[in-house]
Design an enzyme around this catalytic site. Structure first.
Site, PDB file in Angstrom:
ATOM      1  N   GLY A 299       0.828  -1.198   0.000  1.00  0.00           N
ATOM      2  CA  GLY A 299       0.000   0.000   0.000  1.00  0.00           C
ATOM      3  C   GLY A 299       0.856   1.239   0.000  1.00  0.00           C
ATOM      4  O   GLY A 299       2.089   1.172  -0.077  1.00  0.00           O
ATOM      5  N   ASP A 411     -13.135   1.399  11.615  1.00  0.00           N
ATOM      6  CA  ASP A 411     -12.849   1.135  10.201  1.00  0.00           C
ATOM      7  C   ASP A 411     -13.273  -0.283   9.836  1.00  0.00           C
ATOM      8  O   ASP A 411     -12.556  -0.996   9.141  1.00  0.00           O
ATOM      9  CB  ASP A 411     -11.361   1.346   9.915  1.00  0.00           C
ATOM     10  CG  ASP A 411     -11.067   1.532   8.423  1.00  0.00           C
ATOM     11  OD1 ASP A 411     -12.024   1.790   7.652  1.00  0.00           O
ATOM     12  OD2 ASP A 411      -9.897   1.417   8.023  1.00  0.00           O
TER      13      ASP A 411
END
EC number: 2.7.11.1
Length: 575
Positions: A299, A411
Site C-alpha cells: 500500500g 474502520d
C-alpha cells in the site's frame, strides 16, 4: 482512495476484441488525449498568454500525466481555465509555506432537463422572478446526477414559491462555492479537509479527490452554506481554519503519557515509538527471530509480508520509512496499544511489534484465507448460506468483544476481516481504533466512506454504534457480493448517505426479518441501532428459521436454499 470509472456501451463494443483491462486502459488513454487536445485548443483560442509560451504544451501534458486518468475523464473541458488553476495550485503546494493552497470560485449547477438560456420573467405584481440563466460558471468537474437532481428540485420549488417570496434562497438561485485544495498527500487528509469545511458550517454537495504520482493532492468540493455571494472572505476563513488543523496535526495528544523521555526531562532523538507499558506484558519483537517471506500486499504507507517468528507462521506489516510522520507513528502506536491486550477467537491475534524507527512493524498471526473483501470482489467467491450466517456471527462476536472492552474499531469493512483455513473470520487492522472516551462519545473522524456511519462522515460526536452501521454495510456485502454504492465514487456515496439518506438496495428476495435487521443496522439515528449482542441473537434466530424452511422444501442441494435470498445463486462456486 479507490474511484470507479464506468464504461459506456459504445466503448465496450469498440474494444470487444481486447482483454477487459487492456480495453479499459486504452479507452482511458484515448479519452485523456482527447481532453488534453481540447483543453489546449480552448486555452489558445482564449488568448491566455501562458498557452502560447514555448514548452506550455509539454507542461500541460505533464500535468495530466501526474494525475490519475479519472481527472481527464471527469474534468469539464468547457472550463479549460480551471485546468490551469489546478496546475498552478499543485505548483504552489511544492512550497510548505503555501500549504494547503486554496482557490474559491462561485459556481452554479444547471438543473437537469432545464434550459440554461431562459430569460427572467415578470409576474402579475410586476416583480421579476428569479432568472434561470446561469450567471456563474458550472463546477470544474461537471456535476453528478444527484447534484443536478438536487438543483432541479430546488428550481421547481422556487417556481412554486415565486408568488409568495421574491427573494427565494433555493440551491439553484443561490450560487454554490467550489473550493479547491492542493497540499502534500498524507494519511487522513480528506478527513481533515471535510472537518475544516464542517467547522465553517459548509455542506458538501459534490466532491472529487485526486492524488498525483509525486505525492501531492488535488481535492475539489462543491459546497453550500456560506451566507455571502463572494469568495474572498470564505478563502480567508478557510486559510485560518486550515492553519488550526495544521497546528493540531503537528501535535500528538497522547505524547506526554506515551513518552518516558519527556517524563524524565530527557531530550534528544527518540530511539523508539513511545507506547504505554504497564510492565505486565512483553511485546517488543526480537528481529533476530523474525524471518521475512514473500510480499502479500503493498500500500501507500506499508507492505504486508508472510513470514515466521520463532518458527510460527506470521503476517508482518511493515511501515515504509519514507512515509513516516507524526500521524503515521500515532496510528502505529495506537494499533499496538490496543492489540496487545486483545484476546478473542474472532479477533486477529497480536504477537508483537518492533517500535525502533525506521523499522516499524506489527506481527500478527497469519490468516491463510485472506480478506473477505478479496474473496468476494477479486476471487468472486460465494459463501454458502450456512457459512454466510457463520461468518456474519463470527464478525459480531469479535465486535461484541471489542465493544465490551470499550474499543471502537472505526474502520470495520470487508478488507479488515480476515479468514483462516477453516473459514473462521476475525476482525483485524486496529490502526484507527480507539478506546472509548469516558464521556461515551468521540469526535475524531476516520474510516472508509463506503462503510462509514453518517455521524462520522458529518464529523459529529459518535460512539460504538458507528461500528454497527459499518457492520450493516458488511452484512449487505456478504449477501450480495457487491461493492457498496459501486457506481459512485466514495465521496459521492458519503454525500448521498448524509444528505439524501442513501443506503444500499436490499434485494427483493431477502428474508423479511433479515431485511428488517439491515434497516435497523443503518438507521440514521444511532440510538436506534441494536448492539452486537442483540444482532447475534437475531442472526441465530433467522438462521434457524431458514434452516427449517430448507429442510421442509428439500429443494436445494447447494446450501443456498430458497428461504433467504434467491439472488445469492451465482455461477461461481465456493472453493
Amino acid at each position: 482512495m479507490v474511484m470507479e470509472d464506468n464504461e459506456s456501451c459504445a466503448s465496450r463494443v469498440i474494444f470487444d476484441a481486447l482483454p477487459t483491462s487492456q480495453a479499459t486502459m486504452d479507452r482511458r488513454e484515448r479519452i485523456k488525449m482527447e481532453v488534453f487536445d481540447e483543453v489546449l485548443r480552448r486555452l489558445r483560442q482564449s488568448d491566455i498568454e501562458d498557452a502560447h509560451l514555448p514548452g506550455f504544451e509539454d507542461d500541460l501534458w505533464n500535468h495530466f500525466n501526474r494525475l490519475p486518468a479519472r481527472y481527464a475523464l471527469d474534468v469539464n473541458v468547457e472550463r479549460a481555465e480551471d485546468v490551469l488553476m489546478h496546475k498552478r495550485l499543485l505548483h504552489s503546494a511544492y512550497d510548505p509555506q503555501n500549504r494547503p493552497a486554496i482557490e474559491v470560485h462561485l459556481v452554479q449547477v444547471q438543473p437537469a432537463g432545464i434550459s440554461a438560456d431562459l430569460d427572467s420573467t415578470s409576474n402579475d405584481a410586476g416583480h421579476s422572478s428569479p432568472t434561470r440563466k446561469s450567471i456563474h460558471p458550472p463546477p470544474a468537474f461537471g456535476s453528478s446526477p444527484n447534484l443536478e437532481a438536487l438543483a432541479l428540485a430546488a428550481s421547481l420549488s422556487q417556481d412554486e414559491d415565486a408568488d409568495n417570496s421574491v427573494h427565494n434562497n433555493s440551491l439553484y438561485s443561490r450560487p454554490l462555492h467550489e473550493i479547491t485544495f492542493s497540499t502534500e498527500d498524507k494519511p487522513k487528509l480528506l478527513f481533515q479537509l471535510t472537518a475544516l469545511l464542517a467547522e465553517l458550517g459548509l455542506n458538501i454537495q459534490e466532491a472529487h479527490a485526486f492524488s498525483t504520482t509525486d505525492g501531492y493532492s488535488l481535492d475539489v468540493f462543491v459546497v453550500d452554506g456560506w451566507p455571502y455571494e463572494e469568495t474572498e472572505r470564505l478563502r480567508i476563513s478557510l486559510e485560518k481554519e486550515a492553519a488550526k488543523i495544521e497546528l493540531q496535526s503537528q501535535s500528538w495528544p497522547m505524547q506526554q503519557s506515551f513518552s518516558p523521555e519527556k517524563e524524565n526531562g530527557q531530550t534528544g532523538a527518540r530511539t523508539h515509538v513511545p507506547i504505554p507499558n504497564d510492565g505486565t506484558d512483553v511485546w517488543e519483537i526480537n528481529l533476530k527471530h523474525l524471518k521475512f517471506g514473500h510480499k502479500i500486499a503493498s500500500g501507500s504507507y506499508g507492505d504486508l509480508y508472510k513470514g515466521t517468528y520463532c518458527s510460527q507462521e506470521v503476517a508482518i506489516k511493515v511501515l515504509k520509512p519514507e512515509r513516516l510522520d507524526s500521524d503515521l507513528e500515532k496510528e502505529f502506536a495506537q494499533e499496538v496499544f490496543i492489540m496487545r491486550k486483545v484476546r478473542h477467537k474472532n479477533v486477529v491475534q497480536f504477537i508483537g511489534a518492533c517500535t525502533k524507527p525506521p523499522h516499524l512493524c506489527i506481527v500478527t498471526e497469519f490468516m491463510p484465507g485472506g480478506s473477505v473483501y478479496d474473496y468476494l470482489h477479486k476471487q468472486k467467491g460465494v459463501f454458502k448460506l450456512p457459512t454466510l450466517f457463520k461468518v456474519a456471527i463470527d464478525i459480531c462476536k469479535g465486535m461484541s468483544y471489542l465493544h465490551q472492552n470499550n474499543i471502537i474499531h472505526r474502520d470495520l469493512k470487508a478488507a479488515n476481516l480476515l479468514m483462516d483455513e477453516n473459514e473462521v473470520v476475525k476482525v483485524a487492522d486496529f490502526g484507527v481504533a480507539r478506546v472509548k472516551a469516558q464521556t461515551g462519545v468521540m469526535t475524531a473522524e476516520t474510516g472508509t466512506y463506503r462503510w462509514m456511519a453518517p455521524e462520522v462522515i458529518e464529523h459529529k460526536p459518535y460512539d460504538h454504534k458507528a461500528d454497527v452501521f459499518s457492520y450493516g454495510i458488511v452484512l449487505w456485502e456478504l449477501l450480495t457480493g457487491k461493492l457498496p454504492y459501486e457506481y459512485m465514487t466514495p465521496l459521492q456515496a458519503a454525500v448521498g448517505v448524509v444528505q439524501k439518506g442513501l443506503r444500499p438496495t436490499i434485494p427483493k428476495n431477502t428474508h423479511p426479518k433479515l431485511a428488517e435487521l439491515l434497516e435497523r443496522l443503518w438507521e440514521h439515528d444511532s440510538t436506534q441501532r441494536p448492539d452486537f449482542s442483540e444482532i447475534i441473537e437475531q442472526l441465530q434466530e433467522i438462521a434457524k428459521e431458514v434452516g427449517e424452511e430448507g429442510e421442509e422444501k428439500k429443494k436445494s442441494s447447494t446450501g443456498l436454499g430458497g428461504g433467504i435470498f434467491a439472488a445469492l445463486r451465482r455461477s461461481t462456486t465456493h472453493h
